[in-house]
Write a protein that holds these residues in place. Sequence first.
Motif, PDB file in Angstrom:
ATOM      1  N   TYR A   1      38.544  68.237  -7.456  1.00  0.00           N
ATOM      2  CA  TYR A   1      37.139  68.298  -7.057  1.00  0.00           C
ATOM      3  C   TYR A   1      36.864  67.385  -5.863  1.00  0.00           C
ATOM      4  CZ  TYR A   1      32.072  68.560  -7.566  1.00  0.00           C
ATOM      5  OH  TYR A   1      30.737  68.772  -7.344  1.00  0.00           O
ATOM      6  N   ARG A   2      37.691  66.372  -5.710  1.00  0.00           N
ATOM      7  CA  ARG A   2      37.549  65.439  -4.591  1.00  0.00           C
ATOM      8  C   ARG A   2      37.670  66.171  -3.256  1.00  0.00           C
ATOM      9  NH1 ARG A   2      41.262  62.090  -1.645  1.00  0.00           N
ATOM     10  NH2 ARG A   2      40.381  60.031  -1.136  1.00  0.00           N
ATOM     11  N   LEU A   3      38.551  67.177  -3.185  1.00  0.00           N
ATOM     12  CA  LEU A   3      38.706  67.941  -1.946  1.00  0.00           C
ATOM     13  C   LEU A   3      37.393  68.593  -1.536  1.00  0.00           C
ATOM     14  CD1 LEU A   3      42.113  69.833  -2.374  1.00  0.00           C
ATOM     15  CD2 LEU A   3      41.664  67.739  -1.082  1.00  0.00           C
ATOM     16  N   MET A   4      36.680  69.132  -2.526  1.00  0.00           N
ATOM     17  CA  MET A   4      35.440  69.839  -2.225  1.00  0.00           C
ATOM     18  C   MET A   4      34.367  68.880  -1.721  1.00  0.00           C
ATOM     19  SD  MET A   4      36.635  72.718  -2.877  1.00  0.00           S
ATOM     20  CE  MET A   4      35.161  73.622  -2.426  1.00  0.00           C
ATOM     21  N   VAL A   5      34.249  67.725  -2.369  1.00  0.00           N
ATOM     22  CA  VAL A   5      33.228  66.759  -1.956  1.00  0.00           C
ATOM     23  C   VAL A   5      33.577  66.160  -0.600  1.00  0.00           C
ATOM     24  CG1 VAL A   5      32.063  64.608  -2.578  1.00  0.00           C
ATOM     25  CG2 VAL A   5      32.626  66.277  -4.346  1.00  0.00           C
ATOM     26  N   ALA A   6      34.880  65.950  -0.344  1.00  0.00           N
ATOM     27  CA  ALA A   6      35.290  65.398   0.950  1.00  0.00           C
ATOM     28  C   ALA A   6      34.882  66.322   2.093  1.00  0.00           C
ATOM     29  CB  ALA A   6      36.802  65.173   0.964  1.00  0.00           C
ATOM     30  N   ALA A   7      34.918  67.626   1.857  1.00  0.00           N
ATOM     31  CA  ALA A   7      34.584  68.585   2.914  1.00  0.00           C
ATOM     32  C   ALA A   7      33.106  68.938   2.953  1.00  0.00           C
ATOM     33  CB  ALA A   7      35.407  69.857   2.729  1.00  0.00           C
ATOM     34  N   LEU A   8      32.458  68.960   1.781  1.00  0.00           N
ATOM     35  CA  LEU A   8      31.085  69.457   1.696  1.00  0.00           C
ATOM     36  C   LEU A   8      30.051  68.367   1.444  1.00  0.00           C
ATOM     37  CD1 LEU A   8      31.889  72.559  -0.518  1.00  0.00           C
ATOM     38  CD2 LEU A   8      31.148  72.641   1.859  1.00  0.00           C
TER      39      LEU A   8
ATOM     40  N   ASP B   1      16.642  63.372  -6.320  1.00  0.00           N
ATOM     41  CA  ASP B   1      17.416  62.143  -6.436  1.00  0.00           C
ATOM     42  C   ASP B   1      18.455  62.284  -7.537  1.00  0.00           C
ATOM     43  OD1 ASP B   1      15.962  60.970  -4.454  1.00  0.00           O
ATOM     44  OD2 ASP B   1      14.497  60.071  -5.825  1.00  0.00           O
ATOM     45  N   ARG B   2      19.641  61.785  -7.246  1.00  0.00           N
ATOM     46  CA  ARG B   2      20.703  61.729  -8.234  1.00  0.00           C
ATOM     47  C   ARG B   2      21.078  60.272  -8.439  1.00  0.00           C
ATOM     48  NH1 ARG B   2      24.419  65.784  -8.974  1.00  0.00           N
ATOM     49  NH2 ARG B   2      26.143  64.506  -8.269  1.00  0.00           N
ATOM     50  N   ALA B   3      22.142  60.064  -9.173  1.00  0.00           N
ATOM     51  CA  ALA B   3      22.640  58.704  -9.331  1.00  0.00           C
ATOM     52  C   ALA B   3      22.979  58.144  -7.957  1.00  0.00           C
ATOM     53  CB  ALA B   3      23.870  58.711 -10.226  1.00  0.00           C
ATOM     54  N   PRO B   4      23.045  56.837  -7.813  1.00  0.00           N
ATOM     55  CA  PRO B   4      23.339  56.247  -6.506  1.00  0.00           C
ATOM     56  C   PRO B   4      24.557  56.890  -5.857  1.00  0.00           C
ATOM     57  CG  PRO B   4      22.795  54.548  -8.099  1.00  0.00           C
ATOM     58  CD  PRO B   4      22.850  55.831  -8.853  1.00  0.00           C
ATOM     59  N   ALA B   5      24.406  57.232  -4.588  1.00  0.00           N
ATOM     60  CA  ALA B   5      25.483  57.916  -3.874  1.00  0.00           C
ATOM     61  C   ALA B   5      26.758  57.090  -3.858  1.00  0.00           C
ATOM     62  CB  ALA B   5      25.034  58.232  -2.448  1.00  0.00           C
ATOM     63  N   ALA B   6      26.604  55.776  -3.788  1.00  0.00           N
ATOM     64  CA  ALA B   6      27.785  54.914  -3.744  1.00  0.00           C
ATOM     65  C   ALA B   6      28.645  55.110  -4.983  1.00  0.00           C
ATOM     66  CB  ALA B   6      27.358  53.453  -3.619  1.00  0.00           C
ATOM     67  N   GLN B   7      27.993  55.243  -6.155  1.00  0.00           N
ATOM     68  CA  GLN B   7      28.733  55.448  -7.401  1.00  0.00           C
ATOM     69  C   GLN B   7      29.433  56.804  -7.397  1.00  0.00           C
ATOM     70  OE1 GLN B   7      27.749  56.269 -12.096  1.00  0.00           O
ATOM     71  NE2 GLN B   7      26.223  55.199 -10.882  1.00  0.00           N
ATOM     72  N   TYR B   8      28.744  57.818  -6.877  1.00  0.00           N
ATOM     73  CA  TYR B   8      29.289  59.175  -6.840  1.00  0.00           C
ATOM     74  C   TYR B   8      30.567  59.210  -6.006  1.00  0.00           C
ATOM     75  CZ  TYR B   8      29.269  64.271  -6.126  1.00  0.00           C
ATOM     76  OH  TYR B   8      29.595  65.594  -6.081  1.00  0.00           O
ATOM     77  N   TYR B   9      30.499  58.666  -4.812  1.00  0.00           N
ATOM     78  CA  TYR B   9      31.658  58.691  -3.922  1.00  0.00           C
ATOM     79  C   TYR B   9      32.743  57.722  -4.372  1.00  0.00           C
ATOM     80  CZ  TYR B   9      29.153  61.665  -0.647  1.00  0.00           C
ATOM     81  OH  TYR B   9      28.496  62.716  -0.067  1.00  0.00           O
ATOM     82  N   GLN B  10      32.337  56.611  -4.961  1.00  0.00           N
ATOM     83  CA  GLN B  10      33.321  55.635  -5.423  1.00  0.00           C
ATOM     84  C   GLN B  10      34.225  56.237  -6.490  1.00  0.00           C
ATOM     85  OE1 GLN B  10      31.640  52.207  -7.327  1.00  0.00           O
ATOM     86  NE2 GLN B  10      33.560  51.066  -7.338  1.00  0.00           N
ATOM     87  N   LYS B  11      33.641  57.002  -7.414  1.00  0.00           N
ATOM     88  CA  LYS B  11      34.444  57.598  -8.477  1.00  0.00           C
ATOM     89  C   LYS B  11      35.441  58.605  -7.932  1.00  0.00           C
ATOM     90  CE  LYS B  11      32.049  56.897 -12.752  1.00  0.00           C
ATOM     91  NZ  LYS B  11      31.841  57.465 -14.090  1.00  0.00           N
ATOM     92  N   LEU B  12      35.138  59.165  -6.778  1.00  0.00           N
ATOM     93  CA  LEU B  12      36.040  60.136  -6.168  1.00  0.00           C
ATOM     94  C   LEU B  12      36.917  59.508  -5.089  1.00  0.00           C
ATOM     95  CD1 LEU B  12      33.543  63.127  -5.877  1.00  0.00           C
ATOM     96  CD2 LEU B  12      35.487  62.957  -7.435  1.00  0.00           C
ATOM     97  N   GLY B  13      36.769  58.208  -4.873  1.00  0.00           N
ATOM     98  CA  GLY B  13      37.582  57.529  -3.879  1.00  0.00           C
ATOM     99  C   GLY B  13      37.277  57.963  -2.458  1.00  0.00           C
TER     100      GLY B  13
END
Length: 637
Positions: free
Chosen positions: A113-120, A130-142
């Motif tokens: 799923y990380r591939l999809m978020v990295a591109a999109l 609003d969702r959870a803090p963006a920093a937490q979202y991206y941090q979990k996906l590295g």
Amino acid sequence: MNQDKPGAEPLQDDQSAASDRGDATKDPKEAMASPPRKPFGCLALSATCFGMLLLLLAVFVYTNLIRQPQLKISKATTYITEPLTEEGTRVDYFAAFEDEFYESGMKPEDNGYRLMVAALGDIADNDGQDRAPAAQYYQKLGLDPEVAPTMSYIEPYEFLDQYASAEGLDEEQAWELYDQLSQPWTLDEFPMMEPWLEQNGPVLDLLAEAVRYPAFRFPVLRDSDNATLHNSHSFDEIHTARSFARMLQARAYYRIGTGEIDGAIDDVISCARLGRHTASQGTMVSCLVGIALEGVAGSVAIAASQDAQPSTEQIQRLIDELDALPPRPTTAQMLLAERYVALDYLQSLAHGDESLAELFSNWEHRGFQSNIAVVKSPIDWNIVTQRVNEHFDVLATGQALQLPDIKSLSTPIIGERSRRFADMFGTQYVPGFQASAEAEHRLECMKNLQRISLAMLLYEREYGTLPPAYSVDAAGKPLHSWRVLLLPYLGEQKLWSKLRLDESWDSEHNRQFHDVVVSRYQCPSAELPPGQTTYSVVVGEDTAFHRSEGKALDDFGAHLALVVEREQAVCWMDPMSELPQSIAFEGINRNNAGLGSLHLGGLNIGFRDGGATFISETYELSKLQGWLDGTAETRDW
């Protein structure tokens, strides 16, 4: 003996008389100084009893209507006793959920799923909420949240809706255009779809790569310190997965229409793998959506184009890829996830982080009666959680859980009020769990019929015709059912080699195989004796099967029904048990000896185009008959 004279006073003995005389001579002052005693003992006893009653009433009121018992952490209440949150007063169900449903030792780069978020980017954040803090979202996906997305996507219907609006078409016309993408199409027919293919093709290619990762996990996010799994799970990502499935389906039919069968198979497999990964997120909602996505993949008519039929090798590749899908979560895993979600929410209610009034308000549409007294009455969360755990324990055994119809919590007894609350709370997940179990059974049944249909296509590629309803000997005597003839194409070569095909199905040797269970001939919803099946072909002059003669596929249209479900079970080897055309043409659930199933409201059908689907019992009879005799021009449902 002396006898009293009539009218004389009765005689007294000397002692009594003396006593009377003594009383008569007593000092009046002395008599006044010694008044008669009053019943102080009775009054004191009454006061004591009354006080005890008041005390008991006070204890009852305090215990049942005022005191709020604290939720204890124990196996019986919270089910797990660790890990705990930092303050040590609550179970950390977030951490427990991730430990259970995230692959052990999984690194961010191992997550497809990380591939999809990295591109999109945050692909589930398309509505601007609003969702959870963006920093937490991206941090979990590295990932670095500052890196800009390089791709974007749009669903086929949304794209066509924009096109229709620009062209002055209404919403109904936009839907008509979209519906036509559920069959083979080309840019000659839909030139407006060329920009859609150019924009979304790279996204779908990336998705095909991402779903082949061993792990494909949506982040589970805490949007606050006291967030619950109930409110913070990946529902946005699950919704996005549905969008991807519709995109894959549309492109698969484009590829079928243009003869790119291998590419279409790739899209079908990507959709099926996406469904499995979505189901594996753990919760009941994700499981239901995953089942639906896998159903989308199974319904794609890979052989729908008369101009570009799949080869034997391509059909076999599709079969092999479908057989190699990642496992779907077990019932035990889904129940554990739902138990965590339920207990986490109850724990939040017990600590006052969630509103009981809001929960009761949500229940009112089901006839629940709520008022301020009910809202403010205490609930023993230890009783509630223990009873909810009992619900899950029953479900884990596979038994049906019958809950009472609770309409009110109005009772002065806290224990009864708490049990009622637990049962009312149970109505939120018990029906959904039972529905998910049936949805999974229906999907597996549909996949069985798809697999049987593909086996028939393989048979046709080898022999030039479909299998006959049954084989015969030199004298024309029936020997074996079509189900026996398909065994080599269903991975049952070992069983096939044990049968004596030149002997009757009920010969002394072959009779020993009557009770063999062939998994592809078993509907999961039908609890049948060993060797029984509810899968059949329809035999008749106008259908694809006519007794001992195999018919050519070229004599029928692309949307021919090959295998159906039936009401009555028969032995899988019986050659004379198929449905006659006259009964099948009556419709679904119209005749106990005809078309039907144990699925609620309809049955599954497998088609010559390589797909299968669930058909409602209310489906138009003329269209159903068109599928059975191969004259239908479309496979809409």
